[in-house]
Scaffold this motif. Sequence first.
Motif, PDB file in Angstrom:
ATOM      1  N   PHE A 112       0.828  -1.203   0.000  1.00 39.99           N
ATOM      2  CA  PHE A 112       0.000   0.000   0.000  1.00 39.99           C
ATOM      3  C   PHE A 112       0.867   1.259   0.000  1.00 39.99           C
ATOM      4  CE2 PHE A 112      -3.802  -2.260   2.218  1.00 39.99           C
ATOM      5  CZ  PHE A 112      -4.076  -2.916   1.027  1.00 39.99           C
ATOM      6  N   GLU A 113       1.981   1.171   0.695  1.00 41.96           N
ATOM      7  CA  GLU A 113       2.880   2.323   0.804  1.00 41.96           C
ATOM      8  C   GLU A 113       3.538   2.652  -0.535  1.00 41.96           C
ATOM      9  OE1 GLU A 113       7.365   2.621   2.453  1.00 41.96           O
ATOM     10  OE2 GLU A 113       5.889   1.963   3.935  1.00 41.96           O
ATOM     11  N   MET A 114       3.927   1.619  -1.294  1.00 41.69           N
ATOM     12  CA  MET A 114       4.696   1.833  -2.514  1.00 41.69           C
ATOM     13  C   MET A 114       3.841   1.999  -3.757  1.00 41.69           C
ATOM     14  SD  MET A 114       7.871  -0.837  -1.962  1.00 41.69           S
ATOM     15  CE  MET A 114       8.884  -0.034  -3.225  1.00 41.69           C
ATOM     16  N   ALA A 115       2.588   1.563  -3.702  1.00 42.10           N
ATOM     17  CA  ALA A 115       1.742   1.573  -4.899  1.00 42.10           C
ATOM     18  C   ALA A 115       1.363   2.983  -5.325  1.00 42.10           C
ATOM     19  CB  ALA A 115       0.481   0.762  -4.646  1.00 42.10           C
ATOM     20  N   ASP A 116       1.373   3.209  -6.623  1.00 42.60           N
ATOM     21  CA  ASP A 116       0.885   4.471  -7.178  1.00 42.60           C
ATOM     22  C   ASP A 116      -0.624   4.427  -7.385  1.00 42.60           C
ATOM     23  OD1 ASP A 116       3.407   5.978  -7.611  1.00 42.60           O
ATOM     24  OD2 ASP A 116       3.875   4.275  -8.890  1.00 42.60           O
ATOM     25  N   THR A 117      -1.150   3.246  -7.656  1.00 40.19           N
ATOM     26  CA  THR A 117      -2.589   3.063  -7.839  1.00 40.19           C
ATOM     27  C   THR A 117      -3.014   1.766  -7.176  1.00 40.19           C
ATOM     28  OG1 THR A 117      -2.478   4.162  -9.998  1.00 40.19           O
ATOM     29  CG2 THR A 117      -4.473   2.910  -9.506  1.00 40.19           C
ATOM     30  N   LEU A 118      -4.119   1.818  -6.447  1.00 45.06           N
ATOM     31  CA  LEU A 118      -4.703   0.627  -5.835  1.00 45.06           C
ATOM     32  C   LEU A 118      -6.051   0.364  -6.501  1.00 45.06           C
ATOM     33  CD1 LEU A 118      -4.061   1.481  -2.055  1.00 45.06           C
ATOM     34  CD2 LEU A 118      -2.805  -0.176  -3.438  1.00 45.06           C
ATOM     35  N   TYR A 119      -6.176  -0.793  -7.151  1.00 45.42           N
ATOM     36  CA  TYR A 119      -7.438  -1.161  -7.775  1.00 45.42           C
ATOM     37  C   TYR A 119      -8.197  -2.073  -6.816  1.00 45.42           C
ATOM     38  CZ  TYR A 119      -5.326   0.605 -12.066  1.00 45.42           C
ATOM     39  OH  TYR A 119      -4.726   1.406 -13.021  1.00 45.42           O
ATOM     40  N   LEU A 120      -9.289  -1.566  -6.286  1.00 45.79           N
ATOM     41  CA  LEU A 120     -10.111  -2.316  -5.345  1.00 45.79           C
ATOM     42  C   LEU A 120     -11.257  -2.962  -6.111  1.00 45.79           C
ATOM     43  CD1 LEU A 120     -10.752  -3.146  -2.446  1.00 45.79           C
ATOM     44  CD2 LEU A 120     -11.972  -0.982  -2.167  1.00 45.79           C
ATOM     45  N   VAL A 121     -11.177  -4.281  -6.312  1.00 44.45           N
ATOM     46  CA  VAL A 121     -12.146  -4.999  -7.138  1.00 44.45           C
ATOM     47  C   VAL A 121     -13.303  -5.481  -6.267  1.00 44.45           C
ATOM     48  CG1 VAL A 121     -12.503  -6.905  -8.745  1.00 44.45           C
ATOM     49  CG2 VAL A 121     -10.277  -5.742  -8.652  1.00 44.45           C
ATOM     50  N   SER A 123      -6.182   6.110   0.497  1.00 42.59           N
ATOM     51  CA  SER A 123      -7.472   6.277  -0.172  1.00 42.59           C
ATOM     52  C   SER A 123      -7.381   7.152  -1.416  1.00 42.59           C
ATOM     53  CB  SER A 123      -8.494   6.874   0.809  1.00 42.59           C
ATOM     54  OG  SER A 123      -8.065   8.135   1.279  1.00 42.59           O
ATOM     55  N   ARG A 124      -6.424   8.054  -1.461  1.00 41.64           N
ATOM     56  CA  ARG A 124      -6.328   8.919  -2.634  1.00 41.64           C
ATOM     57  C   ARG A 124      -5.784   8.178  -3.849  1.00 41.64           C
ATOM     58  NH1 ARG A 124      -1.117  11.248  -3.235  1.00 41.64           N
ATOM     59  NH2 ARG A 124       0.326  10.726  -1.545  1.00 41.64           N
ATOM     60  N   HIS A 125      -5.257   6.970  -3.625  1.00 38.56           N
ATOM     61  CA  HIS A 125      -4.737   6.170  -4.729  1.00 38.56           C
ATOM     62  C   HIS A 125      -5.736   5.116  -5.186  1.00 38.56           C
ATOM     63  CE1 HIS A 125      -0.881   7.989  -4.002  1.00 38.56           C
ATOM     64  NE2 HIS A 125      -0.787   7.471  -2.799  1.00 38.56           N
ATOM     65  N   VAL A 126      -6.908   5.041  -4.551  1.00 39.03           N
ATOM     66  CA  VAL A 126      -7.837   3.948  -4.800  1.00 39.03           C
ATOM     67  C   VAL A 126      -8.717   4.222  -6.020  1.00 39.03           C
ATOM     68  CG1 VAL A 126      -9.803   2.632  -3.898  1.00 39.03           C
ATOM     69  CG2 VAL A 126      -7.906   3.238  -2.394  1.00 39.03           C
ATOM     70  N   GLN A 127      -8.838   3.220  -6.891  1.00 33.93           N
ATOM     71  CA  GLN A 127      -9.810   3.230  -7.971  1.00 33.93           C
ATOM     72  C   GLN A 127     -10.681   1.987  -7.808  1.00 33.93           C
ATOM     73  OE1 GLN A 127      -8.320   3.945 -11.918  1.00 33.93           O
ATOM     74  NE2 GLN A 127      -6.794   5.416 -11.220  1.00 33.93           N
ATOM     75  N   SER A 173     -14.824   3.655 -10.541  1.00 33.39           N
ATOM     76  CA  SER A 173     -13.928   4.166 -11.572  1.00 33.39           C
ATOM     77  C   SER A 173     -13.954   3.331 -12.837  1.00 33.39           C
ATOM     78  CB  SER A 173     -12.489   4.216 -11.040  1.00 33.39           C
ATOM     79  OG  SER A 173     -12.397   5.021  -9.884  1.00 33.39           O
ATOM     80  N   TRP A 174     -14.178   2.008 -12.671  1.00 36.90           N
ATOM     81  CA  TRP A 174     -14.138   1.116 -13.829  1.00 36.90           C
ATOM     82  C   TRP A 174     -15.267   0.096 -13.733  1.00 36.90           C
ATOM     83  CZ3 TRP A 174     -11.041   2.791 -17.471  1.00 36.90           C
ATOM     84  CH2 TRP A 174      -9.916   3.553 -17.103  1.00 36.90           C
ATOM     85  N   LYS A 175     -15.880  -0.195 -14.876  1.00 40.55           N
ATOM     86  CA  LYS A 175     -16.941  -1.192 -14.939  1.00 40.55           C
ATOM     87  C   LYS A 175     -16.505  -2.293 -15.905  1.00 40.55           C
ATOM     88  CE  LYS A 175     -20.184   2.648 -14.607  1.00 40.55           C
ATOM     89  NZ  LYS A 175     -21.216   3.423 -15.355  1.00 40.55           N
ATOM     90  N   ILE A 176     -16.306  -3.488 -15.373  1.00 39.49           N
ATOM     91  CA  ILE A 176     -15.889  -4.619 -16.190  1.00 39.49           C
ATOM     92  C   ILE A 176     -17.105  -5.483 -16.474  1.00 39.49           C
ATOM     93  CG2 ILE A 176     -14.310  -6.562 -16.381  1.00 39.49           C
ATOM     94  CD1 ILE A 176     -12.969  -3.805 -16.194  1.00 39.49           C
ATOM     95  N   PRO A 177     -17.463  -5.670 -17.742  1.00 33.28           N
ATOM     96  CA  PRO A 177     -18.695  -6.409 -18.068  1.00 33.28           C
ATOM     97  C   PRO A 177     -18.616  -7.865 -17.638  1.00 33.28           C
ATOM     98  CG  PRO A 177     -17.386  -6.024 -20.041  1.00 33.28           C
ATOM     99  CD  PRO A 177     -16.760  -5.208 -18.954  1.00 33.28           C
ATOM    100  N   ASN A 178     -19.779  -8.420 -17.369  1.00 31.42           N
ATOM    101  CA  ASN A 178     -19.852  -9.828 -17.008  1.00 31.42           C
ATOM    102  C   ASN A 178     -19.429 -10.700 -18.193  1.00 31.42           C
ATOM    103  OD1 ASN A 178     -20.736 -12.089 -15.274  1.00 31.42           O
ATOM    104  ND2 ASN A 178     -22.256 -12.380 -16.897  1.00 31.42           N
ATOM    105  N   ALA A 179     -18.484 -11.594 -17.972  1.00 28.08           N
ATOM    106  CA  ALA A 179     -18.012 -12.501 -19.027  1.00 28.08           C
ATOM    107  C   ALA A 179     -17.609 -13.814 -18.374  1.00 28.08           C
ATOM    108  CB  ALA A 179     -16.848 -11.883 -19.782  1.00 28.08           C
ATOM    109  N   TYR A 180     -18.508 -14.339 -17.570  1.00 29.01           N
ATOM    110  CA  TYR A 180     -18.195 -15.518 -16.764  1.00 29.01           C
ATOM    111  C   TYR A 180     -17.717 -16.690 -17.615  1.00 29.01           C
ATOM    112  CZ  TYR A 180     -18.805 -19.420 -13.534  1.00 29.01           C
ATOM    113  OH  TYR A 180     -18.593 -20.533 -12.767  1.00 29.01           O
ATOM    114  N   VAL A 181     -18.461 -17.005 -18.672  1.00 27.83           N
ATOM    115  CA  VAL A 181     -18.124 -18.155 -19.503  1.00 27.83           C
ATOM    116  C   VAL A 181     -16.787 -17.935 -20.210  1.00 27.83           C
ATOM    117  CG1 VAL A 181     -18.834 -19.549 -21.484  1.00 27.83           C
ATOM    118  CG2 VAL A 181     -20.536 -18.785 -19.816  1.00 27.83           C
ATOM    119  N   THR A 182     -16.582 -16.729 -20.727  1.00 26.58           N
ATOM    120  CA  THR A 182     -15.344 -16.410 -21.439  1.00 26.58           C
ATOM    121  C   THR A 182     -14.137 -16.513 -20.526  1.00 26.58           C
ATOM    122  OG1 THR A 182     -16.527 -14.931 -22.943  1.00 26.58           O
ATOM    123  CG2 THR A 182     -14.150 -14.636 -22.773  1.00 26.58           C
ATOM    124  N   VAL A 183     -14.262 -15.940 -19.329  1.00 25.24           N
ATOM    125  CA  VAL A 183     -13.144 -15.953 -18.386  1.00 25.24           C
ATOM    126  C   VAL A 183     -12.849 -17.369 -17.912  1.00 25.24           C
ATOM    127  CG1 VAL A 183     -12.369 -15.154 -16.130  1.00 25.24           C
ATOM    128  CG2 VAL A 183     -13.522 -13.579 -17.664  1.00 25.24           C
TER     129      VAL A 183
END
Length: 242
Positions: free
Chosen positions: A103-112, A136-140, A176-186
Amino acid sequence: AKVVVVDMDFQLGEIAPGLGMTASFSIVDALMSAARIDREFLQTALIRHSSGLAVLGSPEKYGSYDLVAGDEARKLFRILREEFDYVVVDAGPCHGDIQEALFEMADTLYLVTEMTFPSLRNAHRMISFLSGGEGSRHVQVVANRFDSRNGRIDEAGAHGKIDEASAMKALTLPVSWKIPNAYVTVRDAQDRGVPVAMESPYGRAIAQMARTACGKSPIAASKTKRTFSLFGLRGTASPVST
C-alpha cells in the motif's frame, strides 16, 4: 513497455497457470532470498510469457508461509521498479507488514468488488482502513461482472438489485471502472491458459484500464457496436500498481 506481474497469493495463486505456465521460482522464494536478491538474480527467477510479460508467480505446492517480510518486500519491489516500466501486483490475501509495504509503494490501488451486499461491505471496510492514511487517494474502485441495465448479472443470468448510485453511496467513492460480465469467457480462458486480453472482447475493458494506467486516453467506443461505457479517474503513469 516492460511489464511484470507479481502474484502475492502465497498459497493458491493462479496467475502463472492462468497464463499456461509453471513457476519454478516463486514470490515466497524471492522474499526469503531478499538478502541476496539483485537484478541478475531476479532475471533468473522470472518466467516469461510469449507476449513478453514477465511473471513472478506463487508457489506450485500448497504450504503455510508465515512471512514477516515488509522490508524484504520493499527491497524486492524497488528492484522491480528499476527493471520494469510497470509492476502489476495481485495483492491476494497477503496481510501485515507485506500488505503495508504494498500500500505504501503503490501508485494506484485497484479495489475490485461486485455489486452484491457482501462484496460492497468488504470494499467499504477496505476503503475505511485506507482512509486512515494516504492510501485512499490512490484507490480506484473496479466493479467486476457489471451489467449496465441493472447493476450486475450473475452466472444464471439473474439481474441484481443494487444499482451504481446505491453502490457509490455505500462505498463513499465513485466506481472508476466497470468490467462487463463474461463468466463463460473468463472460465474458458482460465481452463485453456490463454489470457482474455489476447483474444476476447472482454479484454477491451481491461485494455481501457491499462491505457489509463499508462497515461494514455481511453479508446472511444464505436458507434456501430454495443459496448460498455468506461470511465476513470485522471490517468497518470503509474510504475507500480496493485
